[in-house]
Design a protein around this motif. Structure first.
Motif, PDB file in Angstrom:
ATOM      1  N   MET A   1      -3.231  -1.972  11.170  1.00 10.14           N
ATOM      2  CA  MET A   1      -2.974  -1.292   9.892  1.00 10.14           C
ATOM      3  C   MET A   1      -2.747   0.202  10.126  1.00 10.14           C
ATOM      4  N   GLN A   2      -3.563   0.796  10.981  1.00 11.56           N
ATOM      5  CA  GLN A   2      -3.414   2.225  11.291  1.00 11.56           C
ATOM      6  C   GLN A   2      -2.013   2.516  11.817  1.00 11.56           C
ATOM      7  N   GLN A   3      -1.604   1.670  12.762  1.00  6.18           N
ATOM      8  CA  GLN A   3      -0.319   1.897  13.421  1.00  6.18           C
ATOM      9  C   GLN A   3       0.865   1.701  12.478  1.00  6.18           C
ATOM     10  N   LEU A   4       0.811   0.602  11.700  1.00  6.39           N
ATOM     11  CA  LEU A   4       1.911   0.327  10.764  1.00  6.39           C
ATOM     12  C   LEU A   4       2.045   1.436   9.720  1.00  6.39           C
ATOM     13  N   LEU A   5       0.906   1.939   9.283  1.00 10.48           N
ATOM     14  CA  LEU A   5       0.907   2.997   8.267  1.00 10.48           C
ATOM     15  C   LEU A   5       1.558   4.275   8.806  1.00 10.48           C
ATOM     16  N   ALA A   6       1.163   4.646  10.020  1.00 11.37           N
ATOM     17  CA  ALA A   6       1.723   5.854  10.636  1.00 11.37           C
ATOM     18  C   ALA A   6       3.230   5.700  10.848  1.00 11.37           C
TER      19      ALA A   6
ATOM     20  N   VAL B   1       0.829  -1.204   0.000  1.00  9.49           N
ATOM     21  CA  VAL B   1       0.000   0.000   0.000  1.00  9.49           C
ATOM     22  C   VAL B   1       0.870   1.264   0.000  1.00  9.49           C
ATOM     23  N   VAL B   2       1.961   1.208   0.751  1.00 11.77           N
ATOM     24  CA  VAL B   2       2.830   2.383   0.849  1.00 11.77           C
ATOM     25  C   VAL B   2       3.475   2.700  -0.505  1.00 11.77           C
ATOM     26  N   GLN B   3       3.820   1.652  -1.260  1.00 10.71           N
ATOM     27  CA  GLN B   3       4.367   1.879  -2.615  1.00 10.71           C
ATOM     28  C   GLN B   3       3.393   2.697  -3.450  1.00 10.71           C
TER      29      GLN B   3
ATOM     30  N   LYS C   1       5.362   3.628   9.239  1.00 14.64           N
ATOM     31  CA  LYS C   1       6.092   3.484   7.990  1.00 14.64           C
ATOM     32  C   LYS C   1       6.269   4.833   7.287  1.00 14.64           C
ATOM     33  N   LEU C   2       5.253   5.693   7.358  1.00 12.29           N
ATOM     34  CA  LEU C   2       5.322   6.964   6.630  1.00 12.29           C
ATOM     35  C   LEU C   2       5.708   8.121   7.531  1.00 12.29           C
ATOM     36  N   ASP C   3       5.754   7.863   8.844  1.00 14.41           N
ATOM     37  CA  ASP C   3       6.057   8.906   9.810  1.00 14.41           C
ATOM     38  C   ASP C   3       5.120  10.100   9.606  1.00 14.41           C
ATOM     39  N   ARG C   4       3.856   9.800   9.484  1.00 14.50           N
ATOM     40  CA  ARG C   4       2.837  10.829   9.277  1.00 14.50           C
ATOM     41  C   ARG C   4       1.699  10.568  10.250  1.00 14.50           C
ATOM     42  N   LYS C   5       0.902  11.585  10.428  1.00 18.05           N
ATOM     43  CA  LYS C   5      -0.308  11.426  11.210  1.00 18.05           C
ATOM     44  C   LYS C   5      -1.346  10.727  10.325  1.00 18.05           C
TER      45      LYS C   5
ATOM     46  N   ASP D   1      -1.393  15.409   6.469  1.00 20.80           N
ATOM     47  CA  ASP D   1      -1.926  14.196   7.086  1.00 20.80           C
ATOM     48  C   ASP D   1      -2.583  13.262   6.075  1.00 20.80           C
ATOM     49  N   ILE D   2      -2.627  11.991   6.484  1.00 22.72           N
ATOM     50  CA  ILE D   2      -3.259  10.971   5.652  1.00 22.72           C
ATOM     51  C   ILE D   2      -4.605  10.594   6.262  1.00 22.72           C
ATOM     52  N   VAL D   3      -5.632  10.596   5.437  1.00 18.16           N
ATOM     53  CA  VAL D   3      -6.946  10.146   5.900  1.00 18.16           C
ATOM     54  C   VAL D   3      -7.126   8.704   5.415  1.00 18.16           C
TER      55      VAL D   3
END
Lengths: 250, 379
Positions: free
Chosen positions: A216-221, A191-193, A223-227, A203-205
């Motif tokens: 998934m929420q936690q890994l995404l934050a 997904v990050v790719q 991996k991207l170092d974003r809110k 921020d990412i919604v």
């Protein structure tokens, strides 16, 4: 005046009704089933509204059956996410059979988007099949994954191959929680790719059914170092966006 | 009016096959081509009939996949499939085949194709640098000329070359003038109509007939003969389609764009505007041919700067609202170049692009429709 938005997706249908001020005055959700138009009709009878706009993969069928205007799920998600989080600049939607990353301009218009709709990999369907093969409920799959102790890697993104990889990890005695975490990480990697192709600042919604998954929420934050902002009801975002577009259309 | 012109084209196309057979019985040679890089002028100069054989239909792909890998460009599979299943009248009519080493998939396919029919493959350089590449390309075109001379028993001199160049320049000019009709707002011709005319005219052995037909369509289009009666003038979004070639059978993206209410006003590809060039008639003919054909801005060239110049010119001249970049599945060169195209178009014109990767099959039409519809909403 009341305005409705209906999102007819591959797995679920959502209906949202807003008033003139944009407040949600009613919503419904149901499984799409085998005859989504019958289901959609039942849902629309339960709420009152003056005009409706349809989105989701069933939108064109709805347009024919109900003589209603339509909008793509891309635009609907962009608008819906922007309504809920005016500061969000990128939308990640992981639905039942596709996933999309959308970069949104300040005025709510779509700047750029990427979509994966060619295979189940990295979608809700993939998560469902994997949870089942590990004996977890989909609702608690993410929480189980967060209980992991050992780092494992799943390299297959194809649903069929990933399932056999899971089976062989079980046979090696790995814990279901460890395997669950590895599966979550493999999906996030994919997904990050996609997300990086459209990612702006800000921020990412996170929307769609998979956004309910805490892992998934936690890994995404991380991996991207974003809110990562998750709506209270992430599955309603497309329908909400369609309702706002119905209102703007008058 | 519209249907009368298209029916006429259908009749001309059917008669064309009969004419080609007749010409071959009278001793004329037919030469099959697969790519824009090989100058058809050389065949024409030898009195041969040039036939474009590039496959644009999905039907023969299954036959090709008995030999070729599935994960290969559909254009290559279609071309090969037509040959091995003997379902293309133009392939059957070709006495010899001319290919060139454009991409990896094609050059390896030609090795297999040579089992069906005598195939000559020109070594196409990978860039357009005059010092590095021109001498190789010049010598390949000399070899090509010799191949045609051997096949036709005609000695090709400069006079013959000059008249072939002049004829083909006239044909390309007629094509360009026809395509340029759609610079007008609203576009007088639908993308699908343009495609059908350009595609079918390409097969005509009688080049002069093709030229006069295109001139007739151009004149009629300017009079508004092809405009729908119920059009909302000037409302449709004007799309430039760039990337891989499209023809009848591989035009699903053009059809979807039109179904969604937009117009494809220009084709920046080798079935479209990349053919709108003129060979310099003042230079020695072989030199002029080598220079002009090597300059074809296909993604197989590295770098491929000519494509960006052409895109900028077309975006401006055709008053384009959006650019859709089409890549056939497994076409690495166009697929990688899509990143540069997106970057260039955004920076030079401020327009977003939509990159689509697909094949000839219809199975992903709904997915394509969502993407295209969402893109049109953005414009």
């Amino acid at each position: 005046m009341r305005y409705a938005g209906i999102d007819i997706g591959s797995r679920t249908i959502e209906l949202v009704v807003i008033d003139e001020a944009g407040q949600i005055v009613g919503s419904r959700q149901a499984d799409s089933g085998f005859n989504p138009m019958v289901r959609a009709k039942e849902m629309t009878r339960e709420l009152t509204y003056d005009s409706i706009m349809a989105t989701g993969y069933g939108r064109n069928l709805f347009e024919i059956s109900f003589d209603a205007p339509t909008v793509t799920e891309i635009k609907a998600h962009a608008v819906g996410a922007r309504v809920l989080f005016p500061g969000g600049t990128t939308v990640l939607d992981i639905g039942g059979q596709d996933s999309k990353a959308i970069s949104v301009l300040g005025n709510g218009r779509v700047k750029k988007f990427e979509m994966n709709d060619r295979c189940a990999a990295g979608t809700g369907k993939f998560m469902e099949i994997m949870a089942r093969s590990l004996g977890f409920e989909i609702d608690t799959f993410g929480d189980e994954a967060l209980q992991f102790k050992n780092e494992l890697t799943i390299s297959s993104m194809c649903t069929v191959f990933a399932e056999s990889e899971v089976t062989s990890l079980i046979a090696q005695g790995c814990s279901p929680q460890d395997i669950a975490m590895a599966l979550h990480k493999s999906v996030i990697g994919r997904v990050v790719q996609m997300l990086k192709r459209v990612l702006g600042d800000g921020d990412i919604v996170f929307t769609g059914g998979v956004a309910l998954n805490r892992c998934m929420q936690q890994l995404l934050a991380d991996k991207l170092d974003r809110k990562v902002l998750v709506p209270d009801d992430p599955q309603l975002v497309g329908a909400l966006g369609a309702a706002f577009l119905a209102r703007d259309a008058g | 009016m519209k249907s009368a012109i298209m029916n006429n084209l259908q009749q001309i196309s059917e008669q064309n096959l009969v004419d080609i057979e007749q010409a071959r019985e009278n001793g004329q040679t037919a030469v099959g081509f697969y790519c824009l890089y090989s100058p058809m002028e050389i065949a024409v100069a030898g009195g041969a009939i040039p036939l474009p054989l590039c496959g644009t239909r999905n039907d023969p792909v299954a036959a090709a996949e008995e030999t070729l890998p599935r994960n290969l460009c559909p254009l290559i599979k279609s071309s090969y499939g037509f040959a091995v299943s003997d379902t293309c009248a133009y392939f059957r009519a070709s006495d010899i085949i001319i290919g060139d080493t454009t991409c990896d998939g094609k050059k390896k396919m030609f090795e297999l194709l040579s089992r069906q029919k005598t195939t000559h493959v020109l070594q196409l350089p990978q860039n357009q640098d005059a010092e590095l590449s021109m001498s190789l390309w010049r010598s390949e075109l000399e070899r090509f000329k010799k191949i045609i001379e051997d096949a036709t028993k005609v000695a090709i001199d400069d006079t013959r070359l000059r008249s072939a160049i002049s004829l083909m320049n006239r044909e390309r000019q007629a094509r360009k003038t026809l395509m340029d009709v759609n610079k007008a707002i609203p576009a007088p011709l639908k993308g699908t109509q343009m495609l059908e005319v350009l595609f079918k005219v390409g097969f005509l052995a009688d080049k002069k007939m093709g030229i006069s037909f295109m001139e007739e369509v151009t004149a009629k289009a300017r009079e508004g003969a092809f405009l729908p009666d119920t059009s909302a003038p000037g409302k449709a979004k004007r799309i430039l389609l760039t990337g891989v070639p499209v023809g009848l059978g591989s035009d699903k993206v053009v059809k979807i764009i039109e179904q969604l209410g937009a117009d494809v006003v220009a084709f920046e590809n080798c079935s479209g505007y990349k053919q709108a060039f003129t060979v310099d008639e003042s230079k020695p003919p072989m030199e002029a041919l080598a220079e002009q054909y090597l300059a074809t801005p296909c993604s197989v060239m590295s770098p491929n700067l000519g494509r960006f110049a052409l895109l900028a010119e077309m975006i401006r001249d055709f008053h384009v609202d959006g650019v859709i970049d089409l890549t056939w599945q497994a076409c690495h060169t166009y697929n990688v170049e899509a990143f540069l195209v997106d970057e260039f178009v955004q920076e030079s014109s401020g327009l977003p692009t939509l990159h689509l990767e697909t094949d000839y099959a219809e199975s992903d039409s709904e997915q394509l429709r969502v993407r295209i519809e969402a893109y049109l909403e953005m414009l």
